[in-house]
Design a protein around this motif. Structure first.
Motif, short mmCIF file in Angstrom:
data_model
loop_
_atom_site.label_atom_id
_atom_site.label_comp_id
_atom_site.label_asym_id
_atom_site.label_seq_id
_atom_site.Cartn_x
_atom_site.Cartn_y
_atom_site.Cartn_z
N ILE A 188 0.95 -1.15 -0.08
CA ILE A 188 0.07 0.12 -0.10
C ILE A 188 0.82 1.39 -0.18
CG2 ILE A 188 -1.81 1.25 1.32
CD1 ILE A 188 -2.54 -1.45 2.28
N PRO A 189 0.93 2.06 -1.18
CA PRO A 189 1.76 3.10 -1.09
C PRO A 189 1.33 4.36 0.03
CG PRO A 189 0.85 2.56 -3.20
CD PRO A 189 0.14 1.82 -2.25
N GLY A 190 2.27 5.14 0.49
CA GLY A 190 2.07 6.12 1.35
C GLY A 190 1.07 6.95 0.72
N GLY A 191 0.10 7.54 1.80
CA GLY A 191 -0.74 8.40 1.61
C GLY A 191 -2.08 7.75 1.08
N VAL A 192 -2.18 6.21 1.01
CA VAL A 192 -3.38 5.73 0.34
C VAL A 192 -4.19 5.43 1.99
CG1 VAL A 192 -4.49 3.78 -0.63
CG2 VAL A 192 -2.48 4.90 -1.43
N ALA A 193 -5.42 5.80 2.04
CA ALA A 193 -6.12 5.35 3.28
C ALA A 193 -6.58 3.88 3.12
CB ALA A 193 -7.26 6.19 3.35
N HIS A 194 -6.51 3.20 3.97
CA HIS A 194 -6.63 1.84 4.05
C HIS A 194 -7.11 1.41 5.51
CE1 HIS A 194 -2.40 2.50 5.31
NE2 HIS A 194 -2.41 1.26 6.12
N SER A 195 -7.90 0.22 5.52
CA SER A 195 -8.31 -0.43 6.51
C SER A 195 -8.04 -2.02 6.50
CB SER A 195 -9.60 -0.30 6.92
OG SER A 195 -10.54 -0.59 5.78
N ALA A 196 -8.36 -2.54 7.50
CA ALA A 196 -8.06 -4.02 7.79
C ALA A 196 -8.86 -4.85 8.48
CB ALA A 196 -6.42 -4.28 7.70
N ARG A 197 -8.91 -6.21 8.18
CA ARG A 197 -9.45 -6.98 9.46
C ARG A 197 -8.69 -8.20 9.19
NH1 ARG A 197 -13.83 -7.96 12.33
NH2 ARG A 197 -14.42 -10.21 12.76
N ALA A 198 -8.22 -8.69 10.45
CA ALA A 198 -7.41 -9.91 10.61
C ALA A 198 -8.03 -11.03 11.14
CB ALA A 198 -6.24 -9.34 11.32
N THR A 199 -7.55 -12.18 11.09
CA THR A 199 -8.37 -13.44 11.56
C THR A 199 -7.75 -13.40 13.04
OG1 THR A 199 -6.69 -14.85 10.87
CG2 THR A 199 -8.61 -14.75 9.56
N GLU A 200 -8.52 -14.08 13.86
CA GLU A 200 -7.95 -14.07 15.31
C GLU A 200 -6.48 -14.66 15.63
OE1 GLU A 200 -10.99 -15.79 17.84
OE2 GLU A 200 -12.50 -14.23 17.32
N VAL A 233 12.74 3.42 -2.77
CA VAL A 233 12.81 2.29 -3.57
C VAL A 233 11.78 2.60 -4.55
CG1 VAL A 233 11.46 0.73 -2.21
CG2 VAL A 233 13.32 -0.13 -3.55
N ASN A 234 12.10 1.82 -5.91
CA ASN A 234 11.01 2.09 -6.78
C ASN A 234 9.97 0.92 -6.61
OD1 ASN A 234 9.73 2.72 -9.10
ND2 ASN A 234 11.23 1.65 -10.71
N LEU A 235 9.13 1.16 -5.95
CA LEU A 235 7.82 0.29 -5.69
C LEU A 235 6.53 0.92 -6.48
CD1 LEU A 235 8.36 -0.83 -2.04
CD2 LEU A 235 8.54 -2.28 -4.13
N PRO A 236 5.52 0.05 -6.89
CA PRO A 236 4.28 0.29 -7.58
C PRO A 236 3.60 1.73 -6.75
CG PRO A 236 4.40 -1.79 -7.24
CD PRO A 236 5.66 -1.49 -6.58
N GLU A 237 2.97 2.59 -7.82
CA GLU A 237 2.33 3.58 -7.23
C GLU A 237 1.07 3.36 -6.72
OE1 GLU A 237 2.77 6.80 -10.05
OE2 GLU A 237 5.10 6.87 -9.94
N SER A 238 0.54 2.09 -7.11
CA SER A 238 -0.87 1.73 -6.51
C SER A 238 -0.86 0.45 -5.76
CB SER A 238 -1.81 1.71 -7.73
OG SER A 238 -1.20 0.58 -8.75
N SER A 239 -1.77 0.17 -5.02
CA SER A 239 -1.79 -0.89 -4.18
C SER A 239 -1.72 -2.39 -5.22
CB SER A 239 -3.08 -0.88 -3.43
OG SER A 239 -3.00 0.11 -2.41
N CYS A 240 -1.09 -3.32 -4.60
CA CYS A 240 -1.09 -4.48 -5.27
C CYS A 240 -0.58 -5.52 -4.19
CB CYS A 240 -0.04 -4.36 -6.53
SG CYS A 240 1.74 -4.13 -5.98
N THR A 241 -0.74 -7.03 -4.85
CA THR A 241 -0.10 -8.17 -4.20
C THR A 241 1.20 -8.61 -4.60
OG1 THR A 241 -2.28 -8.64 -3.56
CG2 THR A 241 -0.80 -10.35 -3.19
N LEU A 242 2.24 -8.81 -4.12
CA LEU A 242 3.38 -9.16 -4.42
C LEU A 242 3.95 -10.55 -3.87
CD1 LEU A 242 5.53 -5.99 -3.63
CD2 LEU A 242 4.79 -6.55 -5.81
N SER A 243 4.53 -11.13 -4.69
CA SER A 243 5.02 -12.41 -4.18
C SER A 243 6.23 -12.18 -3.38
CB SER A 243 5.46 -13.26 -5.45
OG SER A 243 4.41 -13.85 -6.04
N ILE A 244 6.43 -12.88 -2.27
CA ILE A 244 7.51 -12.68 -1.31
C ILE A 244 8.46 -13.66 -1.28
CG2 ILE A 244 8.12 -11.86 0.99
CD1 ILE A 244 6.86 -9.70 -0.58
#
Length: 269
Positions: free
Chosen positions: A71-83, A97-108
């Motif tokens: 999630i790039p800086g400046g993007v409002a976000h919320s979350a819900r985690a499992t217990e 670092v050169n990371l995407p300017e929009s939210s995305c899922t990355l392989s890690i």
């Protein structure tokens, strides 16, 4: 029973200008709901155990094993985690670092995961010429090379699509047809079909399947049995659910989690 603290209140990543800092969080000690918030630093969310669903912009994201949500800086976000969720956050200073300017899922990769966990044991005010600083630099360089995955559900800001998304998220087993939903939101089925494609890029069937996939990954990662997940999503049989899962991700639930070195639940298939 005492109220658990919010995850947002325990760590402020914007107090430092360092390129990257990490923080580990166990949701047994925090509220499952992370309210809408924003910070200067970008944020990578990694799930060590359990799962978390994030909402950022007009999309919903799931953090499955061996992936992370960026999630790039400046993007409002919320979350819900499992217990049972245990997460590691990597906060990245804009421009580091050169990371995407929009939210995305990355392989890690396993290396990044281990190094982020190691960085989480360092103080958030480490010196620029320290071992922690060199480790952070390697993490960022490697992170920029990670491929993208598609574990998101476009939901749009359009109120009628948002209403359908909210209803299906609350009751993913609802098998109402496109025509049924069109009646509920006072539209023709053709108009709703066109609206969905225009706003999300997906047909209604593909859009609902993507929602089911996100819910399934979250529930399976939390330890739920595949039979229960299939029933909770309204599938008539476990085999029908497994077929959908395999078509979408190329493997059965058991194979998917085994490939990512996650211990499968005894009742998974």
């Amino acid at each position: 029973m005492p109220l658990l603290p919010s995850a947002v209140s325990v760590f402020d990543p914007d107090l430092t200008l360092l390129p990257a800092v990490a923080h580990k969080l166990d949701f047994a000690d925090h509220e499952a709901e992370v309210p809408l918030h924003v910070h200067r630093k970008g944020q990578l969310i990694l799930a060590l155990h359990g799962a978390v669903t994030c909402t950022a912009g007009n999309e919903v994201w799931i953090v499955p094993p061996q992936c992370g949500v960026w999630i790039p800086g400046g993007v409002a976000h919320s979350a819900r985690a499992t217990e049972n969720a245990r997460l590691t956050y990597l906060f990245v200073e804009p421009g580091a670092v050169n990371l995407p300017e929009s939210s995305c899922t990355l392989s890690i990769s396993s290396m990044i995961r281990e190094m982020v966990e190691r960085l989480a044991r360092e103080r958030a005010d480490y010196l620029p010429d320290s071992h922690a600083a060199r480790m952070a630099r390697v993490v960022l360089d490697e992170l920029a090379e990670m491929p993208h995955e598609r574990f998101n559900l476009p939901i749009s800001s359009h109120p009628k699509i948002r209403a359908i998304a909210d209803a299906l998220t609350a009751d993913p087993a609802d098998r109402s047809t496109l025509r049924d939903w069109a009646k509920r939101v006072a539209m023709s089925d053709r108009s709703l079909a066109r609206l969905l494609i225009r706003e999300t890029g997906l047909t209604f069937g593909r859009w609902r399947q993507q929602l089911h996939l996100i819910v399934a990954l979250r529930e399976l990662a939390s330890g739920e049995a595949v039979q229960n997940v299939a029933a909770g999503l309204g599938y008539e049989s476990v085999n029908a659910f497994i077929t959908m899962f395999k078509k979408a991700l190329g493997s059965t639930p058991a194979q998917y989690f085994a490939q990512r070195n996650v211990s499968p639940h005894p009742a998974r298939t």
